[in-house]
Structure formats: structure tokens, C-alpha cells
Design a protein around this motif. Structure first.
Motif, PDB file in Angstrom:
ATOM      1  N   ASN A 130       0.815  -1.218   0.000  1.00  0.00           N
ATOM      2  CA  ASN A 130       0.000   0.000   0.000  1.00  0.00           C
ATOM      3  C   ASN A 130       0.845   1.262   0.000  1.00  0.00           C
ATOM      4  O   ASN A 130       0.440   2.285  -0.541  1.00  0.00           O
ATOM      5  N   LYS A 131       2.037   1.186   0.599  1.00  0.00           N
ATOM      6  CA  LYS A 131       2.928   2.345   0.690  1.00  0.00           C
ATOM      7  C   LYS A 131       3.914   2.430  -0.469  1.00  0.00           C
ATOM      8  O   LYS A 131       4.684   3.375  -0.563  1.00  0.00           O
ATOM      9  N   GLY A 132       3.920   1.421  -1.343  1.00  0.00           N
ATOM     10  CA  GLY A 132       4.858   1.412  -2.463  1.00  0.00           C
ATOM     11  C   GLY A 132       6.272   1.081  -2.043  1.00  0.00           C
ATOM     12  O   GLY A 132       7.229   1.452  -2.718  1.00  0.00           O
ATOM     13  N   GLU A 133       6.424   0.353  -0.939  1.00  0.00           N
ATOM     14  CA  GLU A 133       7.740  -0.027  -0.447  1.00  0.00           C
ATOM     15  C   GLU A 133       8.159  -1.367  -1.047  1.00  0.00           C
ATOM     16  O   GLU A 133       7.337  -2.111  -1.579  1.00  0.00           O
ATOM     17  N   TYR A 134       9.446  -1.658  -0.945  1.00  0.00           N
ATOM     18  CA  TYR A 134       9.959  -2.917  -1.461  1.00  0.00           C
ATOM     19  C   TYR A 134       9.464  -4.088  -0.622  1.00  0.00           C
ATOM     20  O   TYR A 134       9.391  -3.996   0.597  1.00  0.00           O
ATOM     21  N   VAL A 135       9.126  -5.170  -1.290  1.00  0.00           N
ATOM     22  CA  VAL A 135       8.813  -6.437  -0.633  1.00  0.00           C
ATOM     23  C   VAL A 135       9.662  -7.507  -1.314  1.00  0.00           C
ATOM     24  O   VAL A 135      10.157  -7.314  -2.425  1.00  0.00           O
ATOM     25  N   SER A 136       9.829  -8.627  -0.658  1.00  0.00           N
ATOM     26  CA  SER A 136      10.699  -9.682  -1.181  1.00  0.00           C
ATOM     27  C   SER A 136      10.122 -10.303  -2.454  1.00  0.00           C
ATOM     28  O   SER A 136       8.906 -10.301  -2.675  1.00  0.00           O
ATOM     29  N   MET A 137      11.028 -10.862  -3.239  1.00  0.00           N
ATOM     30  CA  MET A 137      10.593 -11.569  -4.447  1.00  0.00           C
ATOM     31  C   MET A 137       9.749 -12.776  -4.081  1.00  0.00           C
ATOM     32  O   MET A 137       8.827 -13.135  -4.818  1.00  0.00           O
ATOM     33  N   ASP A 138      10.035 -13.387  -2.949  1.00  0.00           N
ATOM     34  CA  ASP A 138       9.242 -14.522  -2.483  1.00  0.00           C
ATOM     35  C   ASP A 138       7.786 -14.110  -2.284  1.00  0.00           C
ATOM     36  O   ASP A 138       6.868 -14.811  -2.713  1.00  0.00           O
ATOM     37  N   SER A 139       7.578 -12.966  -1.661  1.00  0.00           N
ATOM     38  CA  SER A 139       6.210 -12.468  -1.433  1.00  0.00           C
ATOM     39  C   SER A 139       5.530 -12.126  -2.756  1.00  0.00           C
ATOM     40  O   SER A 139       4.361 -12.439  -2.956  1.00  0.00           O
ATOM     41  N   LEU A 140       6.263 -11.497  -3.654  1.00  0.00           N
ATOM     42  CA  LEU A 140       5.695 -11.154  -4.956  1.00  0.00           C
ATOM     43  C   LEU A 140       5.351 -12.422  -5.745  1.00  0.00           C
ATOM     44  O   LEU A 140       4.335 -12.471  -6.439  1.00  0.00           O
ATOM     45  N   ALA A 141       6.195 -13.446  -5.619  1.00  0.00           N
ATOM     46  CA  ALA A 141       5.924 -14.714  -6.311  1.00  0.00           C
ATOM     47  C   ALA A 141       4.647 -15.363  -5.764  1.00  0.00           C
ATOM     48  O   ALA A 141       3.842 -15.904  -6.532  1.00  0.00           O
TER      49      ALA A 141
END
Length: 71
Positions: A38-49
Motif C-alpha cells: 500500500n505504501k509502495g515499499e519494497y517487498v521480497s521476491m518470495d512475497s511477490l511470487a
């Protein structure tokens, strides 16, 4: 650089979901991950996957990396 997740929320709505917190159980991610999205911050590739698998899409379908304004 900033991450733009607006494509994620558009796809999420297209799939019929209204409440962003439903993503927690749908993709098995934490509340912290949804807050970062929601804040446009980085999240891990694992979470995005996990999100991509849940929404049946590719990483480019849910986020865009925007370079910072150059002076």
C-alpha cells in the motif's frame, strides 16, 4: 527508485476482490507485506511470487519500477 503496485490493485479488483486485506489469506502473506504494498515499499521476491501465483499472473503484471527523478 520507487515501486508502483497500482497494476496489482487493478488486477486484484478485476479478479473480483474488494478488500485489500483478503490478499493476506489468498496469497499467504503477512499484514506487513500488504502494508508495504500500500505504501509502495519494497517487498521480497518470495512475497511477490506468492501473489503472482495467487492471481495467476507474472511479476510485470503487478508492479513497475520507476526510476527516481534525475536532476
Amino acid at each position: 527508485m520507487k515501486v508502483d503496485y497500482s497494476k496489482l490493485w487493478e488486477r486484484y479488483k478485476e479478479k473480483g476482490y474488494k478488500n485489500k486485506t483478503d490478499l493476506i489469506s489468498l496469497a499467504c502473506v503477512s499484514t506487513n507485506i500488504v502494508a508495504k504494498l500500500n505504501k509502495g515499499e519494497y517487498v521480497s521476491m518470495d512475497s511477490l511470487a506468492k501473489i503472482c501465483r495467487a492471481l495467476d499472473c507474472d511479476i510485470g503484471d503487478i508492479c513497475v519500477i520507476n526510476p527516481a527523478d534525475q536532476k
